[in-house]
Design a protein around this motif. Structure first.
Motif, mmCIF file in Angstrom:
data_model
loop_
_atom_site.group_PDB
_atom_site.id
_atom_site.type_symbol
_atom_site.label_atom_id
_atom_site.label_comp_id
_atom_site.label_asym_id
_atom_site.label_seq_id
_atom_site.Cartn_x
_atom_site.Cartn_y
_atom_site.Cartn_z
ATOM 1 N N ASN A 1 0.978 -1.133 0.086
ATOM 2 C CA ASN A 1 0.130 0.041 -0.008
ATOM 3 C C ASN A 1 0.771 1.340 -0.100
ATOM 4 O OD1 ASN A 1 -2.910 -0.889 0.165
ATOM 5 N ND2 ASN A 1 -2.117 -2.066 1.992
ATOM 6 N N THR A 2 1.829 1.138 0.884
ATOM 7 C CA THR A 2 2.801 2.408 0.913
ATOM 8 C C THR A 2 3.396 2.677 -0.567
ATOM 9 O OG1 THR A 2 3.511 1.623 3.055
ATOM 10 C CG2 THR A 2 4.809 3.479 2.057
ATOM 11 N N GLY A 3 3.886 1.491 -1.363
ATOM 12 C CA GLY A 3 4.357 1.687 -2.679
ATOM 13 C C GLY A 3 3.392 2.340 -3.633
ATOM 14 N N ALA A 4 2.115 1.732 -3.531
ATOM 15 C CA ALA A 4 1.187 2.070 -4.415
ATOM 16 C C ALA A 4 0.878 3.526 -4.563
ATOM 17 C CB ALA A 4 -0.280 1.403 -4.002
ATOM 18 N N PHE A 5 0.529 4.325 -3.098
ATOM 19 C CA PHE A 5 0.288 5.414 -3.241
ATOM 20 C C PHE A 5 1.664 6.437 -3.186
ATOM 21 C CE2 PHE A 5 -4.313 6.383 -1.914
ATOM 22 C CZ PHE A 5 -4.540 5.413 -2.988
ATOM 23 N N TYR A 6 2.721 5.852 -3.108
ATOM 24 C CA TYR A 6 4.197 6.554 -3.462
ATOM 25 C C TYR A 6 4.314 6.768 -4.780
ATOM 26 C CZ TYR A 6 9.086 7.322 -3.865
ATOM 27 O OH TYR A 6 10.383 7.980 -4.258
ATOM 28 N N ASP A 7 4.012 5.706 -5.527
ATOM 29 C CA ASP A 7 3.958 5.491 -7.003
ATOM 30 C C ASP A 7 3.026 6.580 -7.490
ATOM 31 O OD1 ASP A 7 6.148 3.853 -6.832
ATOM 32 O OD2 ASP A 7 4.965 2.063 -7.685
ATOM 33 N N LEU B 1 1.902 11.897 -10.048
ATOM 34 C CA LEU B 1 1.295 13.396 -10.010
ATOM 35 C C LEU B 1 2.519 14.538 -9.974
ATOM 36 C CD1 LEU B 1 -1.611 12.420 -7.925
ATOM 37 C CD2 LEU B 1 -1.616 12.922 -10.357
ATOM 38 N N ILE B 2 3.281 14.304 -9.108
ATOM 39 C CA ILE B 2 4.336 15.326 -9.019
ATOM 40 C C ILE B 2 5.299 15.549 -10.317
ATOM 41 C CG2 ILE B 2 6.637 15.883 -7.739
ATOM 42 C CD1 ILE B 2 5.606 14.351 -5.688
ATOM 43 N N GLN B 3 5.337 14.454 -11.000
ATOM 44 C CA GLN B 3 6.075 14.557 -12.418
ATOM 45 C C GLN B 3 5.273 15.378 -13.350
ATOM 46 O OE1 GLN B 3 6.696 10.251 -12.802
ATOM 47 N NE2 GLN B 3 8.548 10.260 -12.061
ATOM 48 N N LEU B 4 4.099 15.213 -13.184
ATOM 49 C CA LEU B 4 3.007 15.813 -14.098
ATOM 50 C C LEU B 4 2.792 17.394 -13.443
ATOM 51 C CD1 LEU B 4 0.384 13.078 -14.448
ATOM 52 C CD2 LEU B 4 1.922 14.253 -16.288
ATOM 53 N N GLY B 5 3.522 17.720 -12.351
ATOM 54 C CA GLY B 5 3.559 19.117 -12.202
ATOM 55 C C GLY B 5 2.695 19.649 -10.944
ATOM 56 N N LEU C 1 5.743 13.202 -1.502
ATOM 57 C CA LEU C 1 5.594 14.508 -1.441
ATOM 58 C C LEU C 1 7.022 15.169 -0.565
ATOM 59 C CD1 LEU C 1 1.852 15.082 -0.312
ATOM 60 C CD2 LEU C 1 2.786 15.752 -2.546
ATOM 61 N N SER C 2 7.399 14.479 0.497
ATOM 62 C CA SER C 2 8.504 15.239 1.381
ATOM 63 C C SER C 2 9.691 15.104 0.381
ATOM 64 C CB SER C 2 8.590 14.656 2.428
ATOM 65 O OG SER C 2 8.887 13.222 2.478
ATOM 66 N N GLU C 3 9.724 14.138 -0.472
ATOM 67 C CA GLU C 3 11.169 13.682 -1.244
ATOM 68 C C GLU C 3 11.167 15.305 -2.101
ATOM 69 O OE1 GLU C 3 11.574 9.161 -1.633
ATOM 70 O OE2 GLU C 3 11.176 10.276 -3.613
ATOM 71 N N ARG C 4 10.060 15.718 -2.422
ATOM 72 C CA ARG C 4 10.228 16.968 -3.269
ATOM 73 C C ARG C 4 9.818 18.168 -2.422
ATOM 74 N NH1 ARG C 4 11.255 15.461 -8.823
ATOM 75 N NH2 ARG C 4 11.432 13.312 -8.548
ATOM 76 N N GLY C 5 10.023 18.039 -1.262
ATOM 77 C CA GLY C 5 9.939 19.395 -0.419
ATOM 78 C C GLY C 5 8.468 19.634 -0.226
ATOM 79 N N LEU C 6 7.397 18.755 -0.801
ATOM 80 C CA LEU C 6 6.113 19.031 -0.582
ATOM 81 C C LEU C 6 5.287 18.621 0.690
ATOM 82 C CD1 LEU C 6 5.304 18.539 -4.376
ATOM 83 C CD2 LEU C 6 5.595 20.820 -3.510
ATOM 84 N N SER C 7 4.212 18.813 0.830
ATOM 85 C CA SER C 7 3.438 18.645 2.196
ATOM 86 C C SER C 7 2.001 18.312 1.628
ATOM 87 C CB SER C 7 3.722 19.551 3.380
ATOM 88 O OG SER C 7 3.124 20.968 2.953
#
Lengths: 343, 343
Positions: free
Chosen positions: A165-171, A176-180, A207-213
């Motif tokens: 489940n963690t991996g699913a929503f991580y992916d 979505l982040i890659q799409l901006g 999110l946090s990997e990209r500094g997002l919350s």
């Protein structure tokens, strides 16, 4: 009360073991013999002694399930789908289920009673919570068990089958982040369940990997119905700074979310992106939505089949399966995801 | 193998009957005593002799269900909802279920085996066919049974609870006729099931009273999924003389039908009217559709609760219920029905 097993066996000219096996529906007894035994049972009114049967065969031929139930608890479409998988495999081995409804607060006692009854050869446990006292109960009992899902706290030192489940929503979040997208919402399952917490964790990690919350006002935990999906999405959309993407823990939640998005005059995949987790419910396919849904996919029915196979092989000592399995989900891109709208 | 019932009872200073009752979860044993017994069971590893328990109490405390299953059979959301009702009532009496998956062709033998096993006090039968050989099997067995639904052929000389399917679709069709509709479609359940045939019959009766008929090309029988609703409705709409109204046997079918109608650029309640049967599935409410659906309503969960109450009272001889019940459905008008469009 009619005949006993010995007399019935003599009448039929069969051994007591064969008669017991026929009554238990074991495949090693051929169909003709079984029919003869069943006819004799009907005419004589024989009612078998379960203890004698177990002596002959060493097993009850059944898996025990506890079904949490109360006036306020809704039925769960996901449970039905899982049960179909469990049944599909069990029927091949002539296994049945003992399904014990229980008030949530009595569940532990219900498991003890089930195990003590001698009516089941193994126990199955689902709807796992973050930390779950039922695990230690099951460990203390003398029969095999298998967990669908996993606790979040403590070591996973018990047999389980879970999806990642963690991996699913991580992916999903990473895409979505890659799409901006930078502002996302989450329509999740009940917050005391481990799968809900893991999905949120996966989202937070990406999110946090990209500094997002993740804005708390854009998170909802609820039973996974159309209505909850609709109401929560509607609430998200009227906020000052509405999300440009949403993750849904079920296609049923997505159904309501899509309606709220349409009613707000927004276009899915353009104004707002949506990714849903897909349990592969035959009733509702993500590819059939007006805008086909991007999903993280894992078949609940396949999980049911696998769990039955593992439990039964454990009881019959027929095959070796791994004790712990973590299934990866697939991220399937369809039209509901697109680049974040420019502001 | 540890102690027997007699030894366990002596250890606890309780009668064998009390210990048996505690293990069977009977309400006459108080919670404290039950906990003591369960603890002792755990520490001694005692496994009860079912026959001894039945001698003490005269019953197994369980209802038997046969669940038809095969690789091609989809899970059924309606079944899960019904089961929740059955469970809600059963848990009050500490009854459990023995759920026996069975290939459809083995169902009769499975019922015989269940009854012969001594594991169940009563049997429950659903998914009734127009004429159903399982009824005579159940009559020949020595334990009580109850049918959800009714056969179509032969006398209904057995205990049942059914909804008035004929009346439901008769009423719905009459309303559509009053609104000026003359050309209607039907999205129905599988055609071998009695409820599907009764709903069609109700529709035909209302039509023929006004000298109208049903075009075979506007009738579809299928499992009740979103996809079947969509595909069939799409097929109806491309015909030379498309319908101005449609009856759906489930809100899940309606979900797909609504999408097909929207995609064809038609407006529900204006260009085309729709009435669905609503089993009151919590997952999907007709009042939440973008155009709220007019429905014939009857709660499946309430049916489950009632059936459990009737079966359990029959087993425990506690109350008198009628042996046969036919529930009227309610016709609830919302925005999906309107006057037939002028040509």
């Amino acid at each position: 009360m009619g005949v006993n097993l010995k007399q019935l066996s003599e009448m039929l000219g069969l051994s007591q073991t064969t008669v017991s096996r026929a009554l238990n529906g074991y495949p090693e007894v051929n169909a003709e013999t079984r029919q003869r035994v069943l006819k004799a049972v009907q005419t004589t009114g024989y009612r078998p002694n379960r203890a004698a049967q177990r002596l002959a065969t060493g097993r009850a031929g059944s898996i025990g399930l506890v079904m949490p139930i109360a006036a306020g608890i809704d039925s769960d479409v996901h449970f039905g789908e899982f049960l179909a998988g469990l049944a599909e495999e069990s029927v091949k081995h002539d296994f049945h289920f003992v399904l014990n409804p229980s008030a949530p607060e009595d569940e532990e006692a219900t498991f003890q009673r089930l195990a003590a009854s001698g009516n089941v050869d193994a126990l199955f446990l689902a709807y796992m919570r973050a930390s779950d006292p039922r695990i230690s109960i099951l460990k203390s009992l003398s029969i095999p068990f298998l967990v669908h899902g996993r606790t979040l706290d403590g070591p996973a030192d018990y047999p389980f089958l879970d999806i990642d489940n963690t991996g699913a929503f991580y992916d999903a979040t990473r895409l979505l982040i890659q799409l901006g997208h930078t502002r996302m919402a989450l329509l999740n399952g009940p917050d005391y369940l481990a799968f809900s917490q893991r999905r949120k964790k996966g989202m937070l990690r990406a999110l946090s990997e990209r500094g997002l919350s993740l804005d708390d006002r854009l998170v909802n935990h609820s039973f996974m119905t159309d209505e909850h999906g609709y109401r929560s999405m509607q609430r998200f959309l009227v906020q000052d700074n509405p999300p440009t993407a949403v993750l849904c823990s079920s296609t049923v939640l997505a159904l309501g979310a899509v309606r709220a998005i349409n009613r707000a005059g927004l276009q899915i995949g353009k104004d707002i992106s949506l990714i849903a987790h897909d349990d592969v419910l035959p009733m509702l396919k993500p590819e059939n939505f007006t805008v086909p849904l991007t999903t993280t996919r894992s078949s609940l029915r396949a999980a049911g089949t696998r769990i039955a196979a593992r439990l039964i092989s454990r009881i019959l000592k027929t095959a070796d399966y791994p004790d712990q399995e973590l299934w990866r989900t697939e991220l399937i891109v369809r039209a509901s995801t697109g680049p974040a709208p420019r502001v």
